[in-house]
Design a protein around this motif. Structure first.
Motif, short mmCIF file in Angstrom:
data_model
loop_
_atom_site.label_atom_id
_atom_site.label_comp_id
_atom_site.label_asym_id
_atom_site.label_seq_id
_atom_site.Cartn_x
_atom_site.Cartn_y
_atom_site.Cartn_z
N UNK A 13 -0.59 12.20 -8.15
CA UNK A 13 0.70 11.54 -7.91
C UNK A 13 0.39 10.09 -7.55
N UNK A 14 1.13 9.18 -8.16
CA UNK A 14 0.86 7.76 -7.99
C UNK A 14 1.94 7.04 -7.19
N UNK A 15 1.50 6.01 -6.50
CA UNK A 15 2.41 5.20 -5.68
C UNK A 15 2.03 3.73 -5.85
N UNK A 16 2.99 2.92 -6.21
CA UNK A 16 2.79 1.47 -6.27
C UNK A 16 3.78 0.80 -5.34
N UNK A 17 3.35 -0.27 -4.71
CA UNK A 17 4.22 -0.94 -3.75
C UNK A 17 4.15 -2.45 -3.98
N UNK A 18 5.17 -3.13 -3.52
CA UNK A 18 5.27 -4.56 -3.82
C UNK A 18 5.15 -5.44 -2.58
N UNK A 19 5.09 -4.82 -1.40
CA UNK A 19 5.05 -5.61 -0.17
C UNK A 19 3.64 -5.59 0.40
N UNK A 20 3.34 -6.57 1.25
CA UNK A 20 2.08 -6.53 1.98
C UNK A 20 2.16 -5.44 3.03
N UNK A 21 1.10 -4.64 3.12
CA UNK A 21 1.20 -3.49 4.01
C UNK A 21 0.09 -3.49 5.05
N UNK A 22 0.36 -2.81 6.15
CA UNK A 22 -0.71 -2.54 7.11
C UNK A 22 -1.16 -1.09 7.02
N UNK A 23 -0.33 -0.23 6.43
CA UNK A 23 -0.73 1.17 6.26
C UNK A 23 0.15 1.84 5.21
N UNK A 24 -0.38 2.90 4.64
CA UNK A 24 0.37 3.70 3.68
C UNK A 24 0.26 5.16 4.12
N UNK A 25 1.38 5.86 4.09
CA UNK A 25 1.40 7.27 4.47
C UNK A 25 1.77 8.13 3.28
N UNK A 26 1.11 9.26 3.16
CA UNK A 26 1.54 10.30 2.24
C UNK A 26 2.15 11.43 3.08
N UNK A 27 3.36 11.82 2.70
CA UNK A 27 4.11 12.84 3.42
C UNK A 27 4.43 13.98 2.47
N UNK A 28 4.58 15.17 3.05
CA UNK A 28 4.96 16.34 2.27
C UNK A 28 6.27 16.88 2.85
N UNK A 29 7.27 17.00 2.00
CA UNK A 29 8.55 17.54 2.46
C UNK A 29 8.73 18.91 1.83
N UNK A 30 8.85 19.92 2.71
CA UNK A 30 8.97 21.30 2.26
C UNK A 30 10.38 21.59 1.77
N UNK A 31 10.54 22.65 0.98
CA UNK A 31 11.89 22.99 0.48
C UNK A 31 12.92 23.10 1.58
N UNK A 32 12.54 23.51 2.77
CA UNK A 32 13.49 23.60 3.87
C UNK A 32 13.83 22.26 4.48
N UNK A 48 -6.02 -1.74 -2.19
CA UNK A 48 -5.16 -2.76 -1.58
C UNK A 48 -4.90 -3.92 -2.55
N UNK A 49 -5.94 -4.31 -3.30
CA UNK A 49 -5.78 -5.44 -4.22
C UNK A 49 -4.76 -5.14 -5.30
N UNK A 50 -4.78 -3.90 -5.79
CA UNK A 50 -3.85 -3.51 -6.86
C UNK A 50 -2.54 -2.96 -6.31
N UNK A 51 -2.42 -2.83 -5.01
CA UNK A 51 -1.20 -2.30 -4.37
C UNK A 51 -0.85 -0.94 -4.96
N UNK A 52 -1.80 -0.05 -4.91
CA UNK A 52 -1.63 1.24 -5.55
C UNK A 52 -2.36 2.30 -4.74
N UNK A 53 -1.74 3.47 -4.66
CA UNK A 53 -2.36 4.61 -4.02
C UNK A 53 -2.14 5.85 -4.87
N UNK A 54 -3.06 6.77 -4.79
CA UNK A 54 -2.93 8.05 -5.48
C UNK A 54 -3.18 9.19 -4.52
N UNK A 55 -2.43 10.27 -4.75
CA UNK A 55 -2.67 11.52 -4.03
C UNK A 55 -3.11 12.55 -5.06
N UNK A 56 -4.25 13.16 -4.81
CA UNK A 56 -4.78 14.16 -5.73
C UNK A 56 -4.79 15.52 -5.04
#
Lengths: 116, 108
Positions: B21-40, B65-73
């Motif tokens: 799963x890929x994530x791209x962002x356009x702002x300068x960041x200090x951190x990136x979080x990956x969250x999981x939301x359950x069906x409930x 950070x340079x490409x402003x991109x994160x992946x979750x595998x």
């Protein structure tokens, strides 16, 4: 494992009424947050709170909203005069003290607010 | 304007498949979080990243950070991995921005 608890799990209110959503963060955490998620939409940041004051708030968090930590354990979100568009799932989260906000977040299970 | 974009929006996989799963962002960041939301509806924080790579069990998260991109595998996916996965960034002004989420369904 310690957890963030939120009460109630469901709240139904009439438009124009005040509601208070309650959260008990993890006991040694010092940063607290409220988020909301309107059905079918993405999660939105509302407000962050540290050292008994608001640190950051979003455009959504207008004068109708307020937060409080009344007794050192509870963290509340008050909506003064609810509107239909306030209907959403409201999530509370907390994190440990750190040099920045870059700490793992612990989320409560949410309060589903329905404004009729 | 979306500060955080995720892809794909929906993903269906067979049990055992490797998922990205890929994530791209356009702002300068200090951190990136990956969250999981359950069906409930409950949300669980999976990772907080400010650089490099983190691994927890079958989950791996990377950030460039340079490409402003994160992946979750997810390796060796399982039906219990079925959930919505949300990328959220904390910008340098301490504001959180959330992606719209990727809905993952893993079929036995």
């Amino acid at each position: 494992e310690p957890e963030v608890t939120q009460t109630p799990s469901h709240q139904v209110t009439q438009m124009g009424q005040e509601v208070i959503l309650r959260c008990v963060p993890i006991s040694n955490h010092l940063y607290f947050y409220w988020y909301r998620q309107i059905l079918g939409q993405k999660v939105e940041f509302l407000v962050s709170f540290y050292n008994n004051e608001i640190s950051e708030k979003s455009e959504i968090f207008d004068d109708q909203f307020s937060v409080e930590r009344p007794d050192g354990s509870n963290f509340t979100l008050k909506i003064r005069s609810t509107k239909l568009e306030d209907s959403a799932m409201y999530f509370c989260a907390s994190s440990l003290q750190g040099e920045s906000w870059s700490e793992k977040l612990f989320f409560g299970s949410g309060t589903q607010l329905s404004v009729l | 304007k979306n500060e955080v974009e995720q892809s794909p929006q929906n993903l269906t996989a067979q049990e055992g498949e490797f998922i990205t799963i890929n994530c791209s962002y356009s702002v300068g960041i200090s951190a990136l979080h990956w969250l999981q939301q359950h069906p409930g509806g409950g949300i669980v924080s999976l990772f907080m990243l400010s650089s490099g790579k983190k691994k927890h069990g079958r989950l791996i998260a990377t950030i460039n950070i340079q490409e402003k991109h994160s992946s979750l595998h997810i390796t060796a996916s399982h039906p219990r991995d079925s959930a919505v996965y949300i990328c959220a960034v904390l910008n340098t002004g301490n504001q959180f921005y959330f992606g719209t989420g990727t809905s993952l369904t893993v079929i036995p």
